[in-house]
Write a protein that holds these residues in place. Sequence first.
Motif, PDB file in Angstrom:
ATOM      1  N   GLN A 147       0.966  -1.398  -0.172  1.00 38.52           N
ATOM      2  CA  GLN A 147      -0.142  -0.015   0.103  1.00 38.52           C
ATOM      3  C   GLN A 147       0.791   1.106  -0.064  1.00 38.52           C
ATOM      4  OE1 GLN A 147      -2.737   0.191   3.257  1.00 38.52           O
ATOM      5  NE2 GLN A 147      -3.872   1.950   2.375  1.00 38.52           N
TER       6      GLN A 147
ATOM      7  N   ASN B  89      -1.558  -5.816   5.692  1.00 31.09           N
ATOM      8  CA  ASN B  89      -2.518  -5.818   4.700  1.00 31.09           C
ATOM      9  C   ASN B  89      -2.836  -7.127   3.916  1.00 31.09           C
ATOM     10  OD1 ASN B  89      -2.268  -3.462   5.271  1.00 31.09           O
ATOM     11  ND2 ASN B  89      -2.026  -2.373   3.509  1.00 31.09           N
TER      12      ASN B  89
ATOM     13  N   SER C 198      -5.351  -3.610  -0.882  1.00 33.17           N
ATOM     14  CA  SER C 198      -4.537  -2.323  -1.294  1.00 33.17           C
ATOM     15  C   SER C 198      -5.515  -1.114  -1.780  1.00 33.17           C
ATOM     16  CB  SER C 198      -3.729  -2.812  -2.727  1.00 33.17           C
ATOM     17  OG  SER C 198      -2.913  -1.751  -3.028  1.00 33.17           O
TER      18      SER C 198
END
Length: 635
Positions: A344, A382, A410
């Motif tokens: 990200q 993530n 993302s």
Amino acid sequence: MRASGVGLGLAAVLTGVPAVTQAQAPKVARVREVVRVVKKTTGPQGRLVDAPIDTPIQQGERVRTGGRSAVGVRFPDMSILRLGELSELVVTSADRRQARLLRGQVVMDFRAPGRISGGNAIAAVRGTKVHFQVNEETGEAEVRCYEGRVFVSSEDNPVAAGSPTALTATTLVDPNLIDATEDWRGGEIRFVDGPLNGQRRQVTAFDPATGTVTFAPAVPVPAPGAPVSGYVLAQKPGADVVELGRNTGTTVPRNGGPRPAYRVPNENFAYIQRTPYFQQMEDGTQNYVLPGTATHEDIQDREFPFRRAIRDSTEDDNQFFCDFGPGDSPGKFGLRGFRGLGAQSSQRQPIFLAQNTQLPSPERIFQPQVLTRAPAVEAGKNQVWRFEPFAIGTNDDDVLGTRLRYQAVSGDIYTEIGYRYQLLNGQSEHDLSEAFFEVKGKYGKLTAGRQHLFLGPANNTRTGTLLDLESSDTILYELPIKGRFRQMGGYVIDSDVFRDGGFSGGFLRGQAPVGLGYAGYSALFNREEETSIGWSVDGAHPIKKNVLDVYGEAGIDSHNRQIYTAGFYVPWFYHQHKLDVFVEYARREDVEERATLRVRRSLGGGLLAIAFLDQRLGSNHLVGGGGILWSRAFR
């Protein structure tokens, strides 16, 4: 009105107690959103009572939620705290937006600076959306910032953050500090933005009556019209305070200070969840049913290997179809080349306001200096792998298998890929069980690929439902409607990718709150010319809140066959014993009627046990069995 004022004055004279006008009455928080079981104490040490919509929460009172429950507590300035399941919180100050989380999790949406503590962490909030979670067993607290700025420290170093309304070379004034209970004298003020960014000074005096902080040595007076210099107060000079920006988080262990920051998924997919609990809530709404809700759909989705194995072991038609790519079979939709989007981009680098735990000399602390940025942010949380083996035994068949899933976020994109292996009566089956992406934002939600859709309240069987979409290649769009209203539509390329005979065509699905439950509709447009439009209506409602829910669906499918489902769910068993009990009847013309019982219970540690009975009413064939599924996450 005048007589009322005289009465109040006379009562004050006779009793010796000063009269309190409505304007002087203490400000309170109020319950504005309810999902299932919500309780509050009557007074700081009072007994627990139900807390429906508009229940006032006085300073010092506790709010508690049950399993699969949530509550929204709104402060007088319209800031709101949304507690998740099995959470407990104390409102320490309603007018200054302060609370302490005793256990569980809470999401804060602040209109002005506030503060929350829990475990060994304390967070001063200058932003808007913040996620705070306390692990009751380990005492570790986690703070995640989705928007704005949050300053996190250990609880032995109280912090406060804000923006002054008046600033001189040696003082600042902030109304949010009026009546503060902390004595900030001897502490430290740190300017975190504006022309004074990086300056730190010793607090020499504090006046809680006016919210005035006096510090030394003097700072350069900003020029007229210069941006406001935000600040952070810390009681321990030199102690670590971690700043969180957009989509970053930190943890604070039971003993010790905050750890380096790391990246986290945004609020749309908090904790890598497709439907975080707080996104199902809206001011003034209350819900007391589970079947057919987004929470119920999430449960069914997680248990998909179990549900598919039970279906395969209780139905005669066990044809299997495996599709790994396009072109393998007409009308099938395969996906290749999916890659998890785990990284990200950074939008704001978190800052360490101090990077040592030993107190430096006063000369070093209070001399003007520029704050330095921390080393590179730790790897984000993530993405996750999930390993899910399962086993089921019945009086007809035995099933062994496992599923391996990869989930990643993302930005506003969620990606999931899954592989399922199953051994049924000595015959092995394997397939690409999930392969889809989901995009969520202000324009709605788009989901495309191989996915599991459990639309409507049915739980035990899909016999009496219009849309049998447990495993489908589908493109779906859901409108950005807040709260419990849902409206979606899409196109199904294949409604059952693991068997022959699935339909393809368009569909619509809508749902709206009705009383303490909901009502919904579905419409199906099969692309086969000889079929008609299928439709059904469905709903769920509590007979007695948190004790018994009833649900049902009725309509006509695209082949003009009548369909019916009726059932009840007993939430009392869940709240008392963590046991889900569903009893269901389902009927479709030209198909045997079914009466089914399903019981499931979480055993902790990722283990789930299920037992079931399936009786076909047109015969004497009774299938019973049970099994266990284990889910383990690897980051």
